[in-house]
Design an enzyme around this catalytic site. Structure first.
Site, mmCIF file in Angstrom:
data_model
loop_
_atom_site.group_PDB
_atom_site.id
_atom_site.type_symbol
_atom_site.label_atom_id
_atom_site.label_comp_id
_atom_site.label_asym_id
_atom_site.label_seq_id
_atom_site.Cartn_x
_atom_site.Cartn_y
_atom_site.Cartn_z
ATOM 1 N N HIS A 158 104.025 -8.107 27.099
ATOM 2 C CA HIS A 158 105.339 -8.615 26.652
ATOM 3 C C HIS A 158 106.261 -7.433 26.329
ATOM 4 C CE1 HIS A 158 107.672 -12.117 25.493
ATOM 5 N NE2 HIS A 158 108.045 -11.524 24.374
ATOM 6 N N TYR A 162 100.369 -4.145 7.158
ATOM 7 C CA TYR A 162 99.594 -4.594 6.009
ATOM 8 C C TYR A 162 98.772 -5.849 6.298
ATOM 9 C CZ TYR A 162 102.769 -1.490 3.478
ATOM 10 O OH TYR A 162 103.485 -0.409 3.050
ATOM 11 N N ARG A 202 111.375 -17.623 28.125
ATOM 12 C CA ARG A 202 111.425 -17.341 26.699
ATOM 13 C C ARG A 202 111.422 -18.584 25.815
ATOM 14 N NH1 ARG A 202 115.880 -12.472 25.801
ATOM 15 N NH2 ARG A 202 115.141 -11.049 27.431
#
Length: 864
Positions: A86, A130, A40
């Site tokens: 993921h 968006y 990570r």
């Protein structure tokens, strides 16, 4: 314990290990930590990416969202990444995608975003439904040749698909974009760099494998001393200026360092403003502006009249407007010290073979170069195999064209395609064939390979033309050259390195740009360095308002004048102290409560004559009812000197000056006062002086300072003068036996005189003293005493703020026990608050002013 479960249903453990719980916890934590570190938080040194970055780019690659396609909804990209590679929340994936698209976060963004992707003011990006994104061209270079077996693949989280363990990384992404992350027990913070400089560094490492960090880094100073390596230093996306090169070199040589980054700004002196155009990397611009505004409102930054953020899409522009008369250099220094600079802590930590390691610059470049060598080698092997396969096919076609009639007859007369292929491979004996093959000569038996035979039987008739034949021969020759080239690359490492070098230089031509971050030499400048040295008058009121004004603002007047306005105290307040100082002086400010504070003169705000001043609590931590009664300049201190103090009730004490060297911001105790007493005056002595103490009723006593032994700061002191009735001490001066100066005595009602210090004979400490001046109704009580020379100038201040500057020689020199003359004409109800001396050595020769009031001449007669 009995169980309701039948024995037949209980499956005993095949093996049970007994372990200590602390050992199990330790191992489990280590496993967890390594999972976080490798999976990570830390980037791989080869491609400079963490798993989430790598998976996003690979998902976009698999989706076909490249730099030359239309943008796709970010929600779609996040969904594909989360579903296939993921298995974590969509928010961290989207946050990562957003950061890769921010040109103020990444030096070379890997994602081309469309929509609101946040700002350097800390504004968040719009929701993923968006916004749209696609890969940036440079991101495609990260994935270039991934289909040519250049990197290893691993199964995804559910074994349905495979994903790359690392990207081919045609660009040195770890250095050009940097990285940051916090793992378990470690963190990384790698700064971004200029593309061209990093490429030049890799090329230099290829050409000179034995070079060291000194050869890779530009260490030249302003005089040109040092080495001219390719990498100048970090190059941040927001620009700014790096202060000094030593920290940068340390970071490259050791893998750790603290780099100071300063905002870029311009001083528009004519307009009286400072314009900020670039901010330090990772700095929140809106928060920076807020902090500046807070410091201005709290008085920590003086001289600012307005603060505006005029930034737009064209860049950063923050305007700091200054007040008229403000020192732009001082304001600049305050902003630079507290707001315009930040520290970037370099920790060059990355995963090397799956293990975290702090790397030097050279080691980082070597790991990247080793990765590219492996990628180019595997790519060359892949391309060689493909070229050899193609050449093999072309050999078959050329051979078929040489025997085209026989091949065509064989294929035409074959029972089916398989039979034709078998015949072409020589698996059939032509002599045993039917009569229709009898026209074929046995010498034309074919020995094509299976791939060649398969290709021949699929050939179109149009490929038998002479032009097609020429094209095949040309292609075959090119393939032979390519095969030879690839074999050379695989056999000769220098050729392999030449390929890497050529590719890097080609990308440099494509992506290189100008540096955004510049360098300046370390320029630690204090406010003191920017303040001109000048003598000033400092005025303090009883309510602890304080200000300073240049001495030369007050022209000398004749004795007996009214002076001019020097302060405008608020109603109910009165001027309590006036003294002269230099702007660069360190002042010890002693208060009536026996505390002492350290203050730099330039920290006192400069204001006009009519200004009230600024509350002293903004400069020193005064308690309620505490006011400054004496000021000593520490520049006069010597190791063998003492600080002599006198209280209102006549106590005197001396303390070694060294005890006042380290003074806290909250002050320290200078004297322990009894209830109802207060500190009145302070003098610096050299242990050879006489102390002259004067009282409000006009008495004075002179004694050797050694009679008051040195004591600690917490001591009260000893009796200095035996006060009579309600008499109180007014002040004190220090003089030596050969002192040819005069004792100046000024009363509250504005009268005063000068008397030679030699007329005050030495007595024993704690006597009643001698009469100095008559303190009748006309004179009023003594306000202050000073030791003056005839050419010294006096700054006299009244309680209502009138100030007058006169030459000390204008005050008549008379004997003791006289009434004196008018020194300052006061309005009804006003009184002299304080007097200070501007020595001749400071002021120089001043023109003597004419007397302003001839009517006072009759006062000049000595009255015994």
């Amino acid at each position: 314990m009995s169980s309701d479960v039948p024995d037949s249903d209980v499956t005993p453990a095949a093996e049970v290990d007994r372990v200590r719980v602390e050992n199990e916890m330790e191992q489990s934590y280590i496993d967890y930590a390594m999972s976080v570190i490798a999976g990570r938080a830390l980037p791989d040194v080869r491609d400079g990416l963490k798993p989430v970055h790598r998976r996003i780019l690979y998902a976009m690659h698999e989706m076909g969202v490249s730099s030359n396609t239309s943008h796709r909804k970010c929600s779609s990209i996040v969904g594909e990444t989360m579903g296939d590679y993921h298995p974590h929340g969509d928010s961290p994936i989207y946050d990562t995608l957003v950061r890769m698209a921010q040109d103020f976060s990444m030096r070379y963004p890997l994602v081309d975003g469309q929509g609101n992707f946040g700002s350097m003011d800390g504004d968040p990006a719009a929701a993923m439904r968006y916004t749209e994104a696609r890969m940036a061209p440079i991101a495609e270079e990260m994935l270039a040749d991934i289909e040519k077996d250049t990197v290893d693949f691993q199964s995804n989280y559910d074994d349905r698909l495979t994903e790359p363990e690392v990207l081919p990384a045609k660009v040195p992404n770890l250095l050009i974009n940097g990285s940051s992350g916090i793992a378990v027990g470690m963190s990384t913070n790698i700064p971004p760099h200029n593309f061209g400089e990093v490429v030049d560094a890799v090329v230099k490492l290829i050409d000179e494998p034995d070079c060291d960090v000194d050869d890779l880094v530009d260490t030249r100073d302003s005089r040109g001393n040092g080495t001219a390596g390719p990498i100048k230093g970090p190059d941040f996306p927001t620009g700014g200026t790096i202060v000094g090169r030593e920290a940068v070199y340390s970071a490259y040589a050791t893998g750790r360092g603290r780099v100071t980054v300063r905002a870029k700004y311009e001083l528009e002196r004519d307009e009286g403003r400072i314009v900020l155009t670039e901010i330090p990397f990772q700095e929140n611009k809106a928060r920076m502006v807020e902090r500046i505004a807070e410091d201005v409102n709290e008085g920590k930054i003086e001289g600012v009249s307005d603060l505006r953020d005029e930034s737009d899409r064209n860049g950063v522009r923050v305007v700091v407007e200054l007040k008229r008369g403000a020192n732009i250099d001082v304001v600049e220094n305050q902003l630079k010290k507290h707001h315009f600079e930040s520290t970037f802590g370099v920790i060059n930590l990355a995963l090397v073979d799956g293990q975290p390691k702090v790397l030097t610059l050279k080691e980082t470049l070597e790991e990247y170069l080793a990765h590219r060598k492996e990628v180019v080698r595997r790519r060359s092997q892949y391309e060689l195999a493909e070229a050899e396969d193609r050449a093999h096919i072309l050999e078959g076609r050329l051979k078929a064209l040489d025997q085209v009639d026989a091949v065509v007859d064989l294929i035409r007369n074959s029972e089916d395609r398989d039979a034709a292929k078998a015949a072409l491979q020589g698996e059939l004996d032509l002599e045993e064939l039917d009569a229709e093959f009898e026209h074929l000569d046995a010498q034309t038996a074919f020995d094509f390979s299976g791939d060649q035979a398969d290709h021949i039987v699929r050939m179109q008739l149009g490929s038998l033309t002479s032009m097609e034949s020429a094209e095949i021969e040309s292609e075959y020759e090119d393939l032979q050259a390519e095969i030879e080239r690839l074999e050379t690359i695989l056999d000769d490492e220098s050729e392999l390195l030449a390929v890497i070098k050529e590719e890097l230089q080609a990308m440099k031509a494509e992506y290189d740009d100008e540096r955004r971050t510049n360098f300046v030499e370390s320029d630690e400048i204090t406010n003191e360095d920017l303040i001109p040295e000048e003598d000033v008058v400092v005025v303090i009121t009883e309510d602890d308002y304080i200000k300073r004004m240049p001495v030369d603002r007050f022209d000398p007047q004749g004795r007996g004048g009214k002076g001019i306005i020097g302060a405008d105290p608020k109603e109910g307040d009165r001027v309590s102290k006036v003294f002269r100082a230099n702007t660069h002086d360190y002042l010890l400010s002693f208060t009536n409560q026996g505390q002492v504070y350290k203050l730099k003169t330039y920290e006192i705000p400069e204001m006009s004559r009519t200004a009230r001043g600024k509350s002293a609590v903004n400069l020193i931590d005064l308690d309620d009812g505490e006011e400054i009664t004496a000021v000593v300049n520490t520049d006069d201190f010597e190791p063998e000197e003492s600080i002599a103090m006198v209280t209102r009730n006549g106590y005197v004490k001396r303390t070694n000056a060294e005890e006042f060297e380290n003074i806290l911001s909250t002050g320290i105790i200078a004297a322990d006062l009894e209830e109802g007493d207060e500190l009145v005056d302070v003098e610096v002595t050299d242990r050879t002086k006489d102390l002259v103490i004067a009282t409000e009723r006009g008495m004075t006593i002179r004694f050797d300072e050694s009679e008051a032994r040195e004591m600690g700061r917490n001591a009260r002191g000893v009796g200095g003068i035996d006060l009579q009735g309600d008499d109180r001490v007014a002040g004190m001066v220090a003089a030596d036996s050969e002192d040819d100066r005069c004792l100046l005595t000024v009363t509250r009602n504005g009268y005063g005189k000068r008397t030679r210090l030699s007329e005050y004979r030495r007595q024993s400490r704690y006597g009643k003293g001698l009469i100095d001046i008559k303190t009748d109704e006309r004179n009023g009580p003594v306000s202050t005493v000073k030791a003056v020379g005839a050419d010294d100038h006096l700054m006299i201040m009244s309680e209502r703020g009138q100030i007058m500057r006169i030459r000390a020689g204008d005050v008549s020199e008379v004997g003791r026990n006289t009434k004196g003359v008018v020194v300052m004409k006061l309005e009804e109800g006003d009184r002299v608050a304080s007097v200070d001396v501007v020595p001749e050595s400071v002021d120089g020769e001043a023109d003597r002013a004419e007397a302003s009031d001839d009517g006072d001449e009759e006062e000049d007669q000595d009255e015994q």
